[in-house]
Design a protein around this motif. Sequence first.
Motif, PDB file in Angstrom:
ATOM      1  N   LYS A 156       8.238  -3.472   3.554  1.00 53.13           N
ATOM      2  CA  LYS A 156       8.022  -3.853   2.196  1.00 53.13           C
ATOM      3  C   LYS A 156       6.524  -4.828   2.225  1.00 53.13           C
ATOM      4  O   LYS A 156       5.773  -4.658   1.366  1.00 53.13           O
ATOM      5  CB  LYS A 156       9.309  -4.753   2.168  1.00 53.13           C
ATOM      6  N   SER A 182       3.529   9.612   1.985  1.00 52.28           N
ATOM      7  CA  SER A 182       3.487  10.309   1.097  1.00 52.28           C
ATOM      8  C   SER A 182       1.903  10.589   0.544  1.00 52.28           C
ATOM      9  O   SER A 182       1.613  11.237  -0.685  1.00 52.28           O
ATOM     10  CB  SER A 182       4.322  10.031  -0.185  1.00 52.28           C
ATOM     11  N   LYS A 220       8.249   7.258   2.009  1.00 46.33           N
ATOM     12  CA  LYS A 220       6.872   6.227   1.770  1.00 46.33           C
ATOM     13  C   LYS A 220       5.798   6.897   2.305  1.00 46.33           C
ATOM     14  O   LYS A 220       4.457   6.312   2.421  1.00 46.33           O
ATOM     15  CB  LYS A 220       7.238   4.935   2.173  1.00 46.33           C
ATOM     16  N   ILE A 271       7.568   4.112  -7.618  1.00 43.68           N
ATOM     17  CA  ILE A 271       6.875   3.126  -6.950  1.00 43.68           C
ATOM     18  C   ILE A 271       7.484   2.813  -5.566  1.00 43.68           C
ATOM     19  O   ILE A 271       6.875   2.639  -4.206  1.00 43.68           O
ATOM     20  CB  ILE A 271       6.686   1.866  -7.823  1.00 43.68           C
ATOM     21  N   MET A 272       8.785   2.559  -5.419  1.00 43.09           N
ATOM     22  CA  MET A 272       9.503   2.122  -4.557  1.00 43.09           C
ATOM     23  C   MET A 272       9.643   3.006  -3.435  1.00 43.09           C
ATOM     24  O   MET A 272       9.633   2.814  -2.226  1.00 43.09           O
ATOM     25  CB  MET A 272      10.804   1.350  -4.774  1.00 43.09           C
ATOM     26  N   ARG A 273      10.142   4.147  -3.697  1.00 44.54           N
ATOM     27  CA  ARG A 273      10.357   5.461  -3.042  1.00 44.54           C
ATOM     28  C   ARG A 273      11.765   5.224  -1.953  1.00 44.54           C
ATOM     29  O   ARG A 273      11.331   5.436  -0.822  1.00 44.54           O
ATOM     30  CB  ARG A 273       9.172   5.747  -2.189  1.00 44.54           C
ATOM     31  N   VAL A 330       3.281  -0.127  -0.885  1.00 47.36           N
ATOM     32  CA  VAL A 330       3.433   1.347  -0.963  1.00 47.36           C
ATOM     33  C   VAL A 330       2.026   1.632  -1.141  1.00 47.36           C
ATOM     34  O   VAL A 330       1.469   1.266  -2.189  1.00 47.36           O
ATOM     35  CB  VAL A 330       4.453   1.697  -1.875  1.00 47.36           C
TER      36      VAL A 330
END
Lengths: 419, 129
Positions: free
Chosen positions: A409, A72, A70, B37-39, A413
Amino acid sequence: MKEKKQIDLIAYSTDASMIEGNAISIIFPESVEKIQEAVRNFNGITIRGGGSGLVGGAVPQNCVVLDMSKMSKILKFDLAKRDIEVEAGIILDELNSYLDKHGLEFPVNPSSHSICTIGGMIATNAVGSRAIKYGRTSDWVSRVWVIDGRGEVIEAGKTEIDDFSGLEGITGVIFKARLKLIPKMKRTASLVSMSSLSDVQGLVMNLKLREDVSAIEFFDRFISGLLNLPDSNHLIVEYESEEGKMKGEDYIRVMNLRDNIYPTLASAGFTHIEDPKILIHKFSEFAEFLQENKIPFFGHVGSGIIHPVYRKGQESLIRETIKLTKKLHGQVSGEHGIGLSKKEFLEPGDIKIIERIKKRRDPLNKLNCGKVIDLKPQKKEEEKKLVDAADVEVNDGDEGLIDFQEDTKQGGVDNGNTN
Amino acid sequence: MTTATVEAENAKEEIEEIVSNCIRCGMCKSLCPVFSIMREETVSPRGKAIILDKKVYDKVVYECSLCKACEQKCPLGLKLCDAFRKARKVLVEQGKETKENREMIKNVKEFGNPFGRVSGKKLDKLYCC
Ligand code: SF4
Ligand code: SF4
């Protein structure tokens, strides 16, 4: 959340090596602070990028998994200087598709380019098919930012990068890197069939003298058969000129063929892959041994990296191959790294060097413990000294286990820059 | 065994036939819109295949658009999407499907569309995804 956690643990228990491990929790950091928190709170941390490694580098052994996917984002980009700062979890293809719009690219190209992360590439010092022209990942990294085993941020420039690059995450968690780029090359390729192995050796030696050749890939008769090609050995020669016969879509197709060789072999039962590196003038001798023993093989023959593949139960053939590699003054592991499965092949001299760096950067052996080297257990008083010096608290059980998933969460993201 | 149980058991066998061949290479992740999207490995096609290979039938199989991009990328040509669809069947038979899925089926049956009452009147035709 219990159910969700249990399936996470299953999904994160393995990687492309197919080695089975055991994760105790999964953390998805989206900030440097979260990584620091994790490193300070847990005793065994497995760092994971794309999970594309073939030696079990991302397989947890009763560890917390730190999945960097995540993180990235592209942080800074200087078109004129041709450099870019990215978070470690960016996937190579994502990076290159962003750079493509600006006429640039990152030149190192492992066959897992569509799933491997930049962090993972630096940690393993990935090589890939274009090594004859562009070398390894470390040749294109000018700075890395890392969390060491004490939870401190380290900014490593040229002199310190070697403490992290190629050390497979045992010395620090790479979370950011500055990369050097090249103008995007127009490439073509030719597929050459050759029946004699000594002819292959001769042609490769000649091709390596050409400046426009960026990759020379080999696969043997057996693999050619699996790929529905004529019964012969084959070379894929990649050119950075109009020299290759395959252009545009045809070029992409032949390069995809190369990327799919190992998965195709694995599906035919050859699930164990090695990566010896040998000198090109020893190629025929090495190749003849493999052929005589019916061991299929392919690889980046231009840079000397060959991939023999084996079925289960062929351990004695693997040992013989390694013996021959050493006899021919080759390297046992040219590009996959050591991870869990190649520890026994490290030379004593290398182990000593790695141990020294490990003790300096991760004195409590928290990061990717059990990978690359097996550290001798510290004597109690030494351990106390190290803990005092590091000034950290150690948590080696479930107690106080933090689940960051909820936090991350909620944050959503943000990888918009990468697409 | 009831017909539903037999069907669920058959589905499990068919799933196993697909996912037991997975070599964990991860190539299927590269085009998966959910993973992008979730990775998170768990929702990636590889992750879901690993979970099903352990015979765990979980709602995670609903985190999938059934687009088949993973099948396009899989070098072994594994019919992953079929496996995920069959796993949904197992969950439905076990009464463990998602609340949203249950509602959608009910809406399709009752109103002819997955969203429920639309502009206050019942539709003449069935519309589904
Ligand atoms: S079918 Fe599902 S798992 Fe496969 S690529 Fe599409 S969304 Fe991903
Ligand atoms: S691409 Fe196919 S074989 Fe590879 S991990 Fe995905 S499903 Fe398994």
